[in-house]
Design a protein around this motif. Sequence first.
Motif, PDB file in Angstrom:
ATOM      1  N   MET A 143       0.802  -1.302  -0.213  1.00  0.00           N
ATOM      2  CA  MET A 143      -0.094  -0.003   0.099  1.00  0.00           C
ATOM      3  C   MET A 143       0.809   1.332   0.100  1.00  0.00           C
ATOM      4  O   MET A 143       1.982   1.390   0.624  1.00  0.00           O
ATOM      5  N   LEU A 158       1.427   5.273   0.867  1.00  0.00           N
ATOM      6  CA  LEU A 158       1.013   6.494   1.394  1.00  0.00           C
ATOM      7  C   LEU A 158       0.855   7.672   0.895  1.00  0.00           C
ATOM      8  O   LEU A 158       2.126   8.188   0.223  1.00  0.00           O
ATOM      9  N   THR A 202     -11.420   9.304  -2.638  1.00  0.00           N
ATOM     10  CA  THR A 202     -11.706   7.932  -1.591  1.00  0.00           C
ATOM     11  C   THR A 202     -13.126   7.710  -1.361  1.00  0.00           C
ATOM     12  O   THR A 202     -13.306   6.811  -0.774  1.00  0.00           O
ATOM     13  N   GLN A 223     -13.613   7.073   4.211  1.00  0.00           N
ATOM     14  CA  GLN A 223     -12.702   7.821   4.959  1.00  0.00           C
ATOM     15  C   GLN A 223     -12.865   7.493   6.795  1.00  0.00           C
ATOM     16  O   GLN A 223     -13.985   6.993   7.003  1.00  0.00           O
ATOM     17  N   GLN A 237      -8.210  10.768   6.743  1.00  0.00           N
ATOM     18  CA  GLN A 237      -7.718   9.586   5.948  1.00  0.00           C
ATOM     19  C   GLN A 237      -8.431   8.780   5.233  1.00  0.00           C
ATOM     20  O   GLN A 237      -9.697   8.846   5.478  1.00  0.00           O
ATOM     21  N   ARG A 274      -9.101   5.647   1.782  1.00  0.00           N
ATOM     22  CA  ARG A 274      -8.221   4.638   0.716  1.00  0.00           C
ATOM     23  C   ARG A 274      -8.963   4.806  -0.539  1.00  0.00           C
ATOM     24  O   ARG A 274     -10.198   5.002  -0.862  1.00  0.00           O
ATOM     25  N   GLU A 288      -3.683  -0.364  -3.739  1.00  0.00           N
ATOM     26  CA  GLU A 288      -4.257   0.310  -2.734  1.00  0.00           C
ATOM     27  C   GLU A 288      -3.491   1.483  -2.322  1.00  0.00           C
ATOM     28  O   GLU A 288      -2.324   1.370  -2.105  1.00  0.00           O
ATOM     29  N   ARG A 329      -3.475   4.866   0.478  1.00  0.00           N
ATOM     30  CA  ARG A 329      -3.831   5.415   1.534  1.00  0.00           C
ATOM     31  C   ARG A 329      -3.696   6.649   1.412  1.00  0.00           C
ATOM     32  O   ARG A 329      -2.287   7.280   1.365  1.00  0.00           O
TER      33      ARG A 329
END
Length: 607
Positions: free
Chosen positions: A1, A3, A22, A26, A40, A42, A49, A51
């Motif tokens: 994943m 960031l 997203t 969230q 935050q 995804r 994926e 984030r």
Amino acid sequence: MCLIALAGNPNVGKSTLFNALTGLDQHTGNWCGKTVELAQGRYQYKGREYRTVDLPGAYSLVSRSPEEKVAEEFLREGGADCTVVVCDATCLERSLILALQVLALQPRTIVCVNLMDEARRAGVTVDVRALERLLGAPVAATSADSGEGLETLMEKVRGVCDGFQPSARNTEPWETSDEAARRFVLRAQEIAGQCVVSEKPSAPTKTERLDAVFLHRVWGYAVLLLLLLGVFWLTIEGANYPSMGLQWCFDRLGELLHRGAEAIALPAAVSGALLDGVYATAARVVAVMLPPMAIFFPLFTLLEDFGYLPRAAFLLDERFRRAGACGKQSLTLCMGLGCNAAGVTGCRIIDSPRERLIAVLTNAFVPCNGRFPALIFLLCLSFSVGSSLLDAALLTLCLLLSVAMTLAASKLLGKTALKGEPSSFVMELPPYRRPRVGQVLVRSLRDRTVFVLGRAVAVAAPAGLVIWLLANVSVGETTLLGWLAAFLDAPAQLIGLNGAILLAFLLGSPANELVLPILTIILTAGTTLGGDMSAQMAGLLTANGWTWQLSVCTIVFFLFHWPCTTTLLTIHKETHSAKWTALAALLPTAFGVALCALLSLLFRLIS
């Protein structure tokens, strides 16, 4: 994943881009190792994926405001695989200052030029290829509201994360000196001058036309009052029947639970504590709070999404500066209308420690959503002639009184415990945008209504147990509630209240939503109300000597008394001081006691 960090100035559509990427996936959480909450989410793209972390809006990483410190620290330590700096295409030069600073700090950066649709309407053209060449970094042009350019942005993010998109050429060393800040400003001017062409529209823009009214020294205040009146009228008009329907459903469920308790031979004390205490109190809070919140929060969020709230803050800015406070306090005041704890946390946007503390200490002077249902009920009970418009007008007057007292308290603090000169600040007014009704409904109901309601229920349930015990444990022939109410009656009479009302305020300290339900429990000696709760409560209060004079003092004390427990804990967390937390509790209470005592004296003189 991977960031991904989203950075950008306030009002550049960063949150819109975050939502577009997203969707509903969230949440808000603490950045690992820190006590800073960041949004935050995804998203999936080509089997991978990502984030995404939405950093606080910042104009610069060189300045020392709390938001800018958070953004800089995250970019230094957060380990982002890619940073997306969101820029405003309508005012690219200003946005490029932050973009250049981020590029100096984090070479794995993509510059996202957002609001391209608004730029076209304003006659602004951005040469994206020239911008990419001058920055030496990947650039994507988007209109996040319509989804334009999102595919290109996600592909460039994938390229940076996977290594086939070249990273930015880091040409500027990272420094935090004033000289370094000037270097970034000059470079932003140079780049914008080479890739932006602006043609002044022949006619005034929509934003200019609306601002001529909304920011007018006379009409601006008229519009503000009308909008408040409209929001309150819709809230009052729309909340009555849903509240009654919810209470009816809870009553039927309560009957089923009682039958179930009898069927399993549950002891009376246990079923009473659980069903008449915990369940009944929590159900009453939900029935009273949910409908007005489900109306008020979306309406309030629509005004925020439209771009009106910064205008309201701009109108109030001069008043706060005259009171020796900061104009940004008007924004935290608006936050307090939803939740005082959220308003206290929002005071971080104020740079001056002195003015931030003034805003923290006075935020509870404005009524939060937990006080609105009770204020609406009391106003309708005592002064209504069957007109929800009149009720809304009275509630608007209450809000204006709370704002006036906020200014008075701010001035008092600025002249005594927190002396100093008010600072100045620059407030950016975003362009007006068509509200995204679907997103507003989801965001306001999920992030605000459900959050606040969940907090209220979590407090109401154990409080209901304590109240039931006090109502069912007797000393002689009088319950503990009755003893406490009698003990408080003498001091309460001095401020135009009675012992039962003052006790309800004290026991309702965990959450303002509990005050009226507790009052009914005290007056009914522990029994619960069913059916049309509002009508029964009105009859109960009238039977116990309720007068319009008593109602006025109760309404004033609802506006000005100690903050709820959650807000006090938040104040202590923000100030790290028991002294300032105590003052935050005493200050509105002192105002409320003084006003109620004066009103009580006046009523006695004219009676």
